[in-house]
Design an enzyme around this catalytic site. Sequence first.
Site, PDB file in Angstrom:
ATOM      1  N   MET A  30       0.838  -1.202   0.000  1.00  0.00           N
ATOM      2  CA  MET A  30       0.000   0.000   0.000  1.00  0.00           C
ATOM      3  C   MET A  30       0.876   1.257   0.000  1.00  0.00           C
ATOM      4  O   MET A  30       0.393   2.361   0.284  1.00  0.00           O
ATOM      5  CB  MET A  30      -0.931   0.002   1.213  1.00  0.00           C
ATOM      6  CG  MET A  30      -1.907  -1.180   1.178  1.00  0.00           C
ATOM      7  SD  MET A  30      -3.443  -0.862   2.039  1.00  0.00           S
ATOM      8  CE  MET A  30      -2.865  -0.543   3.688  1.00  0.00           C
ATOM      9  N   GLY A  31       2.165   1.087  -0.288  1.00  0.00           N
ATOM     10  CA  GLY A  31       3.057   2.248  -0.376  1.00  0.00           C
ATOM     11  C   GLY A  31       3.480   2.776   0.975  1.00  0.00           C
ATOM     12  O   GLY A  31       3.404   2.062   1.975  1.00  0.00           O
ATOM     13  N   LEU A  33       6.557   3.319   1.684  1.00  0.00           N
ATOM     14  CA  LEU A  33       7.476   2.177   1.821  1.00  0.00           C
ATOM     15  C   LEU A  33       8.503   2.392   2.925  1.00  0.00           C
ATOM     16  O   LEU A  33       8.977   3.499   3.154  1.00  0.00           O
ATOM     17  CB  LEU A  33       8.195   1.947   0.488  1.00  0.00           C
ATOM     18  CG  LEU A  33       7.279   1.645  -0.709  1.00  0.00           C
ATOM     19  CD1 LEU A  33       8.119   1.463  -1.971  1.00  0.00           C
ATOM     20  CD2 LEU A  33       6.407   0.411  -0.442  1.00  0.00           C
ATOM     21  N   HIS A  37       9.050  -3.356   3.636  1.00  0.00           N
ATOM     22  CA  HIS A  37       8.667  -3.562   2.236  1.00  0.00           C
ATOM     23  C   HIS A  37       9.906  -3.845   1.375  1.00  0.00           C
ATOM     24  O   HIS A  37       9.899  -4.724   0.511  1.00  0.00           O
ATOM     25  CB  HIS A  37       8.015  -2.292   1.663  1.00  0.00           C
ATOM     26  CG  HIS A  37       6.740  -1.877   2.331  1.00  0.00           C
ATOM     27  ND1 HIS A  37       6.622  -0.709   3.029  1.00  0.00           N
ATOM     28  CD2 HIS A  37       5.515  -2.471   2.388  1.00  0.00           C
ATOM     29  CE1 HIS A  37       5.391  -0.585   3.486  1.00  0.00           C
ATOM     30  NE2 HIS A  37       4.696  -1.637   3.117  1.00  0.00           N
ATOM     31  N   GLN A  61     -10.382  -2.637   2.140  1.00  0.00           N
ATOM     32  CA  GLN A  61      -9.935  -3.266   3.380  1.00  0.00           C
ATOM     33  C   GLN A  61      -9.967  -2.332   4.581  1.00  0.00           C
ATOM     34  O   GLN A  61      -9.535  -2.691   5.667  1.00  0.00           O
ATOM     35  CB  GLN A  61      -8.546  -3.879   3.203  1.00  0.00           C
ATOM     36  CG  GLN A  61      -7.403  -2.887   3.086  1.00  0.00           C
ATOM     37  CD  GLN A  61      -6.112  -3.596   2.721  1.00  0.00           C
ATOM     38  OE1 GLN A  61      -5.964  -4.142   1.642  1.00  0.00           O
ATOM     39  NE2 GLN A  61      -5.159  -3.604   3.650  1.00  0.00           N
ATOM     40  N   LYS A 162       4.881  -9.814   9.474  1.00  0.00           N
ATOM     41  CA  LYS A 162       4.307  -8.749  10.305  1.00  0.00           C
ATOM     42  C   LYS A 162       2.777  -8.849  10.337  1.00  0.00           C
ATOM     43  O   LYS A 162       2.147  -8.623  11.361  1.00  0.00           O
ATOM     44  CB  LYS A 162       4.759  -7.408   9.713  1.00  0.00           C
ATOM     45  CG  LYS A 162       3.930  -6.203   9.996  1.00  0.00           C
ATOM     46  CD  LYS A 162       4.300  -5.621  11.317  1.00  0.00           C
ATOM     47  CE  LYS A 162       3.516  -4.395  11.720  1.00  0.00           C
ATOM     48  NZ  LYS A 162       2.503  -3.898  10.895  1.00  0.00           N
ATOM     49  N   SER A 198       6.262  -0.171  10.208  1.00  0.00           N
ATOM     50  CA  SER A 198       4.904  -0.091   9.685  1.00  0.00           C
ATOM     51  C   SER A 198       4.692   1.300   9.113  1.00  0.00           C
ATOM     52  O   SER A 198       5.224   2.285   9.650  1.00  0.00           O
ATOM     53  CB  SER A 198       3.906  -0.327  10.827  1.00  0.00           C
ATOM     54  OG  SER A 198       2.623   0.157  10.453  1.00  0.00           O
ATOM     55  N   SER A 199       3.918   1.370   8.044  1.00  0.00           N
ATOM     56  CA  SER A 199       3.623   2.685   7.466  1.00  0.00           C
ATOM     57  C   SER A 199       2.900   3.548   8.492  1.00  0.00           C
ATOM     58  O   SER A 199       2.953   4.775   8.422  1.00  0.00           O
ATOM     59  CB  SER A 199       2.756   2.530   6.217  1.00  0.00           C
ATOM     60  OG  SER A 199       3.383   1.659   5.302  1.00  0.00           O
TER      61      SER A 199
HETATM   62  P1  AMP Z   1       1.346  -2.931   3.480  1.00  0.00           P
HETATM   63  O1  AMP Z   1       1.895  -1.885   2.574  1.00  0.00           O
HETATM   64  O2  AMP Z   1       1.320  -2.521   4.913  1.00  0.00           O
HETATM   65  O3  AMP Z   1       0.062  -3.519   2.991  1.00  0.00           O
HETATM   66  O4  AMP Z   1       2.386  -4.139   3.445  1.00  0.00           O
HETATM   67  C1  AMP Z   1       2.782  -4.734   2.230  1.00  0.00           C
HETATM   68  C2  AMP Z   1       3.562  -5.993   2.545  1.00  0.00           C
HETATM   69  O5  AMP Z   1       4.705  -5.669   3.326  1.00  0.00           O
HETATM   70  C3  AMP Z   1       2.744  -7.003   3.364  1.00  0.00           C
HETATM   71  O6  AMP Z   1       3.021  -8.313   2.905  1.00  0.00           O
HETATM   72  C4  AMP Z   1       3.262  -6.793   4.753  1.00  0.00           C
HETATM   73  O7  AMP Z   1       3.148  -7.935   5.584  1.00  0.00           O
HETATM   74  C5  AMP Z   1       4.730  -6.474   4.478  1.00  0.00           C
HETATM   75  N1  AMP Z   1       5.298  -5.758   5.616  1.00  0.00           N
HETATM   76  C6  AMP Z   1       4.801  -4.663   6.240  1.00  0.00           C
HETATM   77  N2  AMP Z   1       5.578  -4.318   7.275  1.00  0.00           N
HETATM   78  C7  AMP Z   1       6.597  -5.218   7.314  1.00  0.00           C
HETATM   79  C8  AMP Z   1       7.728  -5.404   8.166  1.00  0.00           C
HETATM   80  N3  AMP Z   1       7.981  -4.603   9.192  1.00  0.00           N
HETATM   81  N4  AMP Z   1       8.557  -6.440   7.908  1.00  0.00           N
HETATM   82  C9  AMP Z   1       8.308  -7.277   6.864  1.00  0.00           C
HETATM   83  N5  AMP Z   1       7.268  -7.151   6.029  1.00  0.00           N
HETATM   84  C10 AMP Z   1       6.421  -6.136   6.249  1.00  0.00           C
END
Ligand code: AMP
Length: 298
Positions: A30-31, A33, A37, A61, A162, A198-199
């Site tokens: 979802m960017g 980054l 990511h 979502q 995560k 986390s974003s």
């Molecule tokens: P998101 O942009 O939050 O939807 O995350 C996109 C992908 O990155 C998902 O598969 C998340 O599980 C992964 N992700 C997010 N945060 C982390 C992190 N701290 N370590 C590893 N993978 C992550």
Amino acid sequence: MRKISSPKVFQAEMRKLRERAKTIGFVPTMGALHDGHLALVRRARRENDIVAVSIFVNPAQFGPKEDFKRYPRTIGRDEKLLKNLKVDYLFHPTPKAMYPDSYALKISMGSPWVKDRLRKKFFPLLENLCGKYRPGHFEGVMAIVAKLLVLAQCHRTYFGQKDYQQAILIRRMIEDLHFDVIMKVLPTVRESDGLAMSSRNRYLSGDERRRAVALSRTLFWLRGQVRSGTRNILWLKREAARRLKPAVDKIQYFDIVDPQSLASLRRWQTEMVVLTACFVGKTRLIDNVTIKVKNQKS
Ligand code: AMP
């Protein structure tokens, strides 16, 4: 790096690459980054001829009271990061392109073979943990991931541990729908003090950021206890919550579950996952650790 916003164009491009026998690695995001990511992207880069990343803040979502509008969007910066990692394709569609007014699909979970009453107890993939507090969230996640996989036609797709429950549900969906793709789940990347990247961490004020470390600290403490022989799961859960409580504003859940079914455990077993969701200020944070121990005290 080629940036594509049209689903059809992205799909046609990926099809051409497949026809030329290129292997495709795909990372949906979802960017906004961060290094979590980027770890997925780096792994995809090592393992495939072509790397495609999607950035799409998926409206389906988010609940009506959640942070869809506020969710950080940093596309310029994200593009630079992905270019540096030699990503070949960035897919960045609009919500309208992914969900035209005619859109009607819903993907859910539920075994036709197991009675509802038993499913809730023994196979609560969707009902437990985040599923309980974010109604509709995982249906939204599964729908977008299914759509993205159909577009990307990738050989491998990369997710983070995560979002443990998300990874389990997506693996189930990939297997149940016979998606021809290898799903890789990579370890959580953390800040130096242990906070899971986390974003949403960028929502935290200075004080909240300092308090947020309590999530990972408590999870690691619990894992340490099990590794050094503590077997009383109910006590561990209570004690962990007692430690977490003063640092956070609300514990939404703190649970120890079976790694596959996500059923809440009352007795210890050799493989377990500990997961929590807490509010720090107005920000909802999640984290988890897996635990694997031998039977005897070690
Ligand atoms: P998101 O942009 O939050 O939807 O995350 C996109 C992908 O990155 C998902 O598969 C998340 O599980 C992964 N992700 C997010 N945060 C982390 C992190 N701290 N370590 C590893 N993978 C992550």
